[in-house]
Motif scaffolding. Structure first.
Motif, PDB file in Angstrom:
ATOM      1  N   THR A   1       0.843  -1.190   0.000  1.00 43.28           N
ATOM      2  CA  THR A   1       0.000   0.000   0.000  1.00 43.28           C
ATOM      3  C   THR A   1       0.878   1.239   0.000  1.00 43.28           C
ATOM      4  O   THR A   1       2.011   1.227   0.495  1.00 43.28           O
ATOM      5  N   LEU A   2       0.355   2.310  -0.550  1.00 49.77           N
ATOM      6  CA  LEU A   2       1.036   3.600  -0.557  1.00 49.77           C
ATOM      7  C   LEU A   2      -0.040   4.671  -0.558  1.00 49.77           C
ATOM      8  O   LEU A   2      -0.943   4.643  -1.401  1.00 49.77           O
ATOM      9  N   GLY A   3       0.050   5.600   0.393  1.00 51.81           N
ATOM     10  CA  GLY A   3      -1.003   6.598   0.467  1.00 51.81           C
ATOM     11  C   GLY A   3      -0.603   7.818   1.271  1.00 51.81           C
ATOM     12  O   GLY A   3       0.544   7.962   1.709  1.00 51.81           O
TER      13      GLY A   3
ATOM     14  N   LEU B   1      -3.307   3.832  -2.516  1.00 47.60           N
ATOM     15  CA  LEU B   1      -3.162   2.858  -3.588  1.00 47.60           C
ATOM     16  C   LEU B   1      -2.824   1.503  -2.964  1.00 47.60           C
ATOM     17  O   LEU B   1      -2.123   1.451  -1.939  1.00 47.60           O
ATOM     18  N   TYR B   2      -3.282   0.434  -3.579  1.00 47.04           N
ATOM     19  CA  TYR B   2      -2.969  -0.876  -3.027  1.00 47.04           C
ATOM     20  C   TYR B   2      -2.862  -1.914  -4.132  1.00 47.04           C
ATOM     21  O   TYR B   2      -3.434  -1.764  -5.214  1.00 47.04           O
TER      22      TYR B   2
ATOM     23  N   PHE C   1     -13.624 -28.297  -4.861  1.00 48.16           N
ATOM     24  CA  PHE C   1     -12.820 -27.163  -4.436  1.00 48.16           C
ATOM     25  C   PHE C   1     -11.348 -27.499  -4.649  1.00 48.16           C
ATOM     26  O   PHE C   1     -10.896 -28.605  -4.324  1.00 48.16           O
ATOM     27  N   PHE C   2     -10.595 -26.540  -5.191  1.00 51.79           N
ATOM     28  CA  PHE C   2      -9.153 -26.756  -5.326  1.00 51.79           C
ATOM     29  C   PHE C   2      -8.451 -25.406  -5.431  1.00 51.79           C
ATOM     30  O   PHE C   2      -9.080 -24.367  -5.633  1.00 51.79           O
ATOM     31  N   ASN C   3      -7.131 -25.427  -5.234  1.00 44.82           N
ATOM     32  CA  ASN C   3      -6.329 -24.194  -5.297  1.00 44.82           C
ATOM     33  C   ASN C   3      -6.158 -23.796  -6.763  1.00 44.82           C
ATOM     34  O   ASN C   3      -5.121 -24.000  -7.372  1.00 44.82           O
ATOM     35  N   ALA C   4      -7.204 -23.168  -7.294  1.00 44.53           N
ATOM     36  CA  ALA C   4      -7.343 -23.076  -8.739  1.00 44.53           C
ATOM     37  C   ALA C   4      -6.500 -21.996  -9.388  1.00 44.53           C
ATOM     38  O   ALA C   4      -5.935 -22.199 -10.464  1.00 44.53           O
ATOM     39  N   VAL C   5      -6.442 -20.810  -8.782  1.00 48.78           N
ATOM     40  CA  VAL C   5      -5.943 -19.660  -9.540  1.00 48.78           C
ATOM     41  C   VAL C   5      -5.039 -18.776  -8.693  1.00 48.78           C
ATOM     42  O   VAL C   5      -5.073 -18.800  -7.456  1.00 48.78           O
ATOM     43  N   ASP C   6      -4.236 -17.995  -9.407  1.00 39.77           N
ATOM     44  CA  ASP C   6      -3.527 -16.863  -8.826  1.00 39.77           C
ATOM     45  C   ASP C   6      -4.235 -15.601  -9.309  1.00 39.77           C
ATOM     46  O   ASP C   6      -4.615 -15.505 -10.485  1.00 39.77           O
ATOM     47  N   THR C   7      -4.425 -14.631  -8.405  1.00 42.67           N
ATOM     48  CA  THR C   7      -5.110 -13.398  -8.782  1.00 42.67           C
ATOM     49  C   THR C   7      -4.299 -12.187  -8.351  1.00 42.67           C
ATOM     50  O   THR C   7      -3.466 -12.260  -7.449  1.00 42.67           O
ATOM     51  N   ARG C   8      -4.574 -11.078  -9.009  1.00 45.48           N
ATOM     52  CA  ARG C   8      -3.965  -9.793  -8.645  1.00 45.48           C
ATOM     53  C   ARG C   8      -5.064  -8.746  -8.565  1.00 45.48           C
ATOM     54  O   ARG C   8      -5.875  -8.607  -9.481  1.00 45.48           O
ATOM     55  N   THR C   9      -5.109  -8.029  -7.452  1.00 45.50           N
ATOM     56  CA  THR C   9      -6.071  -6.946  -7.262  1.00 45.50           C
ATOM     57  C   THR C   9      -5.314  -5.641  -7.077  1.00 45.50           C
ATOM     58  O   THR C   9      -4.416  -5.551  -6.233  1.00 45.50           O
ATOM     59  N   GLU C  10      -5.666  -4.642  -7.869  1.00 42.69           N
ATOM     60  CA  GLU C  10      -5.074  -3.316  -7.762  1.00 42.69           C
ATOM     61  C   GLU C  10      -6.198  -2.304  -7.617  1.00 42.69           C
ATOM     62  O   GLU C  10      -7.262  -2.455  -8.241  1.00 42.69           O
ATOM     63  N   GLY C  11      -5.991  -1.277  -6.808  1.00 45.46           N
ATOM     64  CA  GLY C  11      -7.062  -0.316  -6.623  1.00 45.46           C
ATOM     65  C   GLY C  11      -6.606   0.950  -5.933  1.00 45.46           C
ATOM     66  O   GLY C  11      -5.443   1.105  -5.541  1.00 45.46           O
TER      67      GLY C  11
END
Length: 330
Positions: A97-99, A114-115, A151-161
């Motif tokens: 984070t940066l703010g 920002l995160y 259910f399984f460890n399906a994905v990698d995700t990235r969240t920016e905001g």
């Protein structure tokens, strides 16, 4: 006097998947009497929940008007093992984070942050394994089941905001006024599908387009709230205008079948309330939520998740709601 830092470290040992060591470093710098700069970097984890690891059920779903039995098999079941679904492990994350906060006057304040959050091995529910599956198709037929999910460890995700808040308090016309603005923009994307070795080439089954869109667009990418609170003597009032950004979700048939995705246009709503205090311990409030009776964009009910003409993805499905509330403290 102007600079400070925080440090944190956490170690845990889980019988399910082993150990995890996570930490955080945060810092703040007061650039001036009114401006504070801040930031942080951290790692984290989330252990699989009990329902993700052990839940199982068989339901009857209606697909294209036909009843189909669907089984959600527990992660430790023989069916999951035969399908090639590995044991669940923890989700791990890295975030930054940066703010800043700015307080030019006692009655005005602003924050801007920002995160970014990267999550690896995110646990989600798979797509549908059907009776044509080379590994478990015959088993499903023997069980008289049409579809299976895991259910399984399906994905990698990235969240920016980015988050923005602004508040301004003032006195006017013998009353106290408080105004605020809160706004958020964020974007989540699937950066990788984690395909187990036994399921290479089955990525579309593990994470079909409809499920990917739910992960990436399950909530509006933008939202803003503009509000004002009023107080004078025994009277007080509140009004909020709420903006929900647009969304795009998948359908049951999918774009491969020529069915376009669901598009939800941006919408605005409003909440209002008026309160009268008979005494310090007794108050009466009359108010309404979504007072302009706003509804989401209409969809094809054959393609929505709930079989309705729209889904509750931006806000509720019930339109305007009005209430009277009497509050008393004994």
């Amino acid at each position: 006097d102007r600079f400070m830092m925080d440090y944190a470290v956490r170690y845990e040992d889980y019988s399910d998947f082993g150990t995890t060591l996570d930490g955080k470093i945060a810092a703040g710098f007061r650039a001036s009497d009114s401006v504070l700069l801040r930031g942080s970097v951290s790692t984290g984890f989330r252990a699989p929940s009990l329902q993700q690891k052990y839940f199982s059920s068989t339901i009857t779903d209606f697909i294209s008007g036909e009843p189909v039995d669907v089984v959600i098999a527990s992660n430790d079941s023989e069916l999951a093992r035969l399908a090639g679904v590995p044991n669940l492990t923890e989700e791990t994350s890295e975030s930054a984070t940066l703010g800043l906060t700015w307080t030019p006057r006692d009655d005005v304040s602003m924050t801007l942050d920002l995160y970014r959050i990267d999550i690896d091995d995110r646990v989600v529910l798979s797509g549908d394994f059907d009776t044509s599956d080379p590994s478990i198709g015959p088993i499903l037929e023997a069980m008289d089941v049409g579809l299976a999910r895991f259910f399984f460890n399906a994905v990698d995700t990235r969240t920016e905001g980015v988050d923005l808040t602004v508040t301004y308090d003032f006195d006017w016309a013998d009353a106290k006024w408080s105004t605020f603005l809160g706004a958020n923009w964020n974007k989540t994307e699937v950066t990788q599908v984690n395909t187990p070795p036994a399921l290479v080439g089955r990525e579309d089954t593990l994470l079909p387009e409809r499920d990917r869109l739910f992960i990436e667009n399950g909530a509006p990418r933008s939202k803003a709230v503009l509000g004002v609170d009023y107080a004078r003597g025994s009277w007080s009032a509140s009004a909020k205008a709420i903006y929900f950004g647009e969304q795009e979700l998948g359908t049951f048939s999918g774009t491969e079948a020529g069915v376009p995705n669901q598009h939800y246009a941006s919408k605005a709503s409003a909440d209002v309330s008026v309160t009268y205090a008979f005494a310090a311990n007794t108050k009466l409030t009359v108010g309404g939520a979504n007072v302009f009776d706003t509804f989401p964009t209409r969809q094809n009910p054959d393609e929505t998740d709930n079989g309705h003409i729209y889904e509750s993805v931006q806000f509720g499905l019930n339109g305007a709601a009005w209430y009277v509330r009497l509050w008393h403290k004994f």
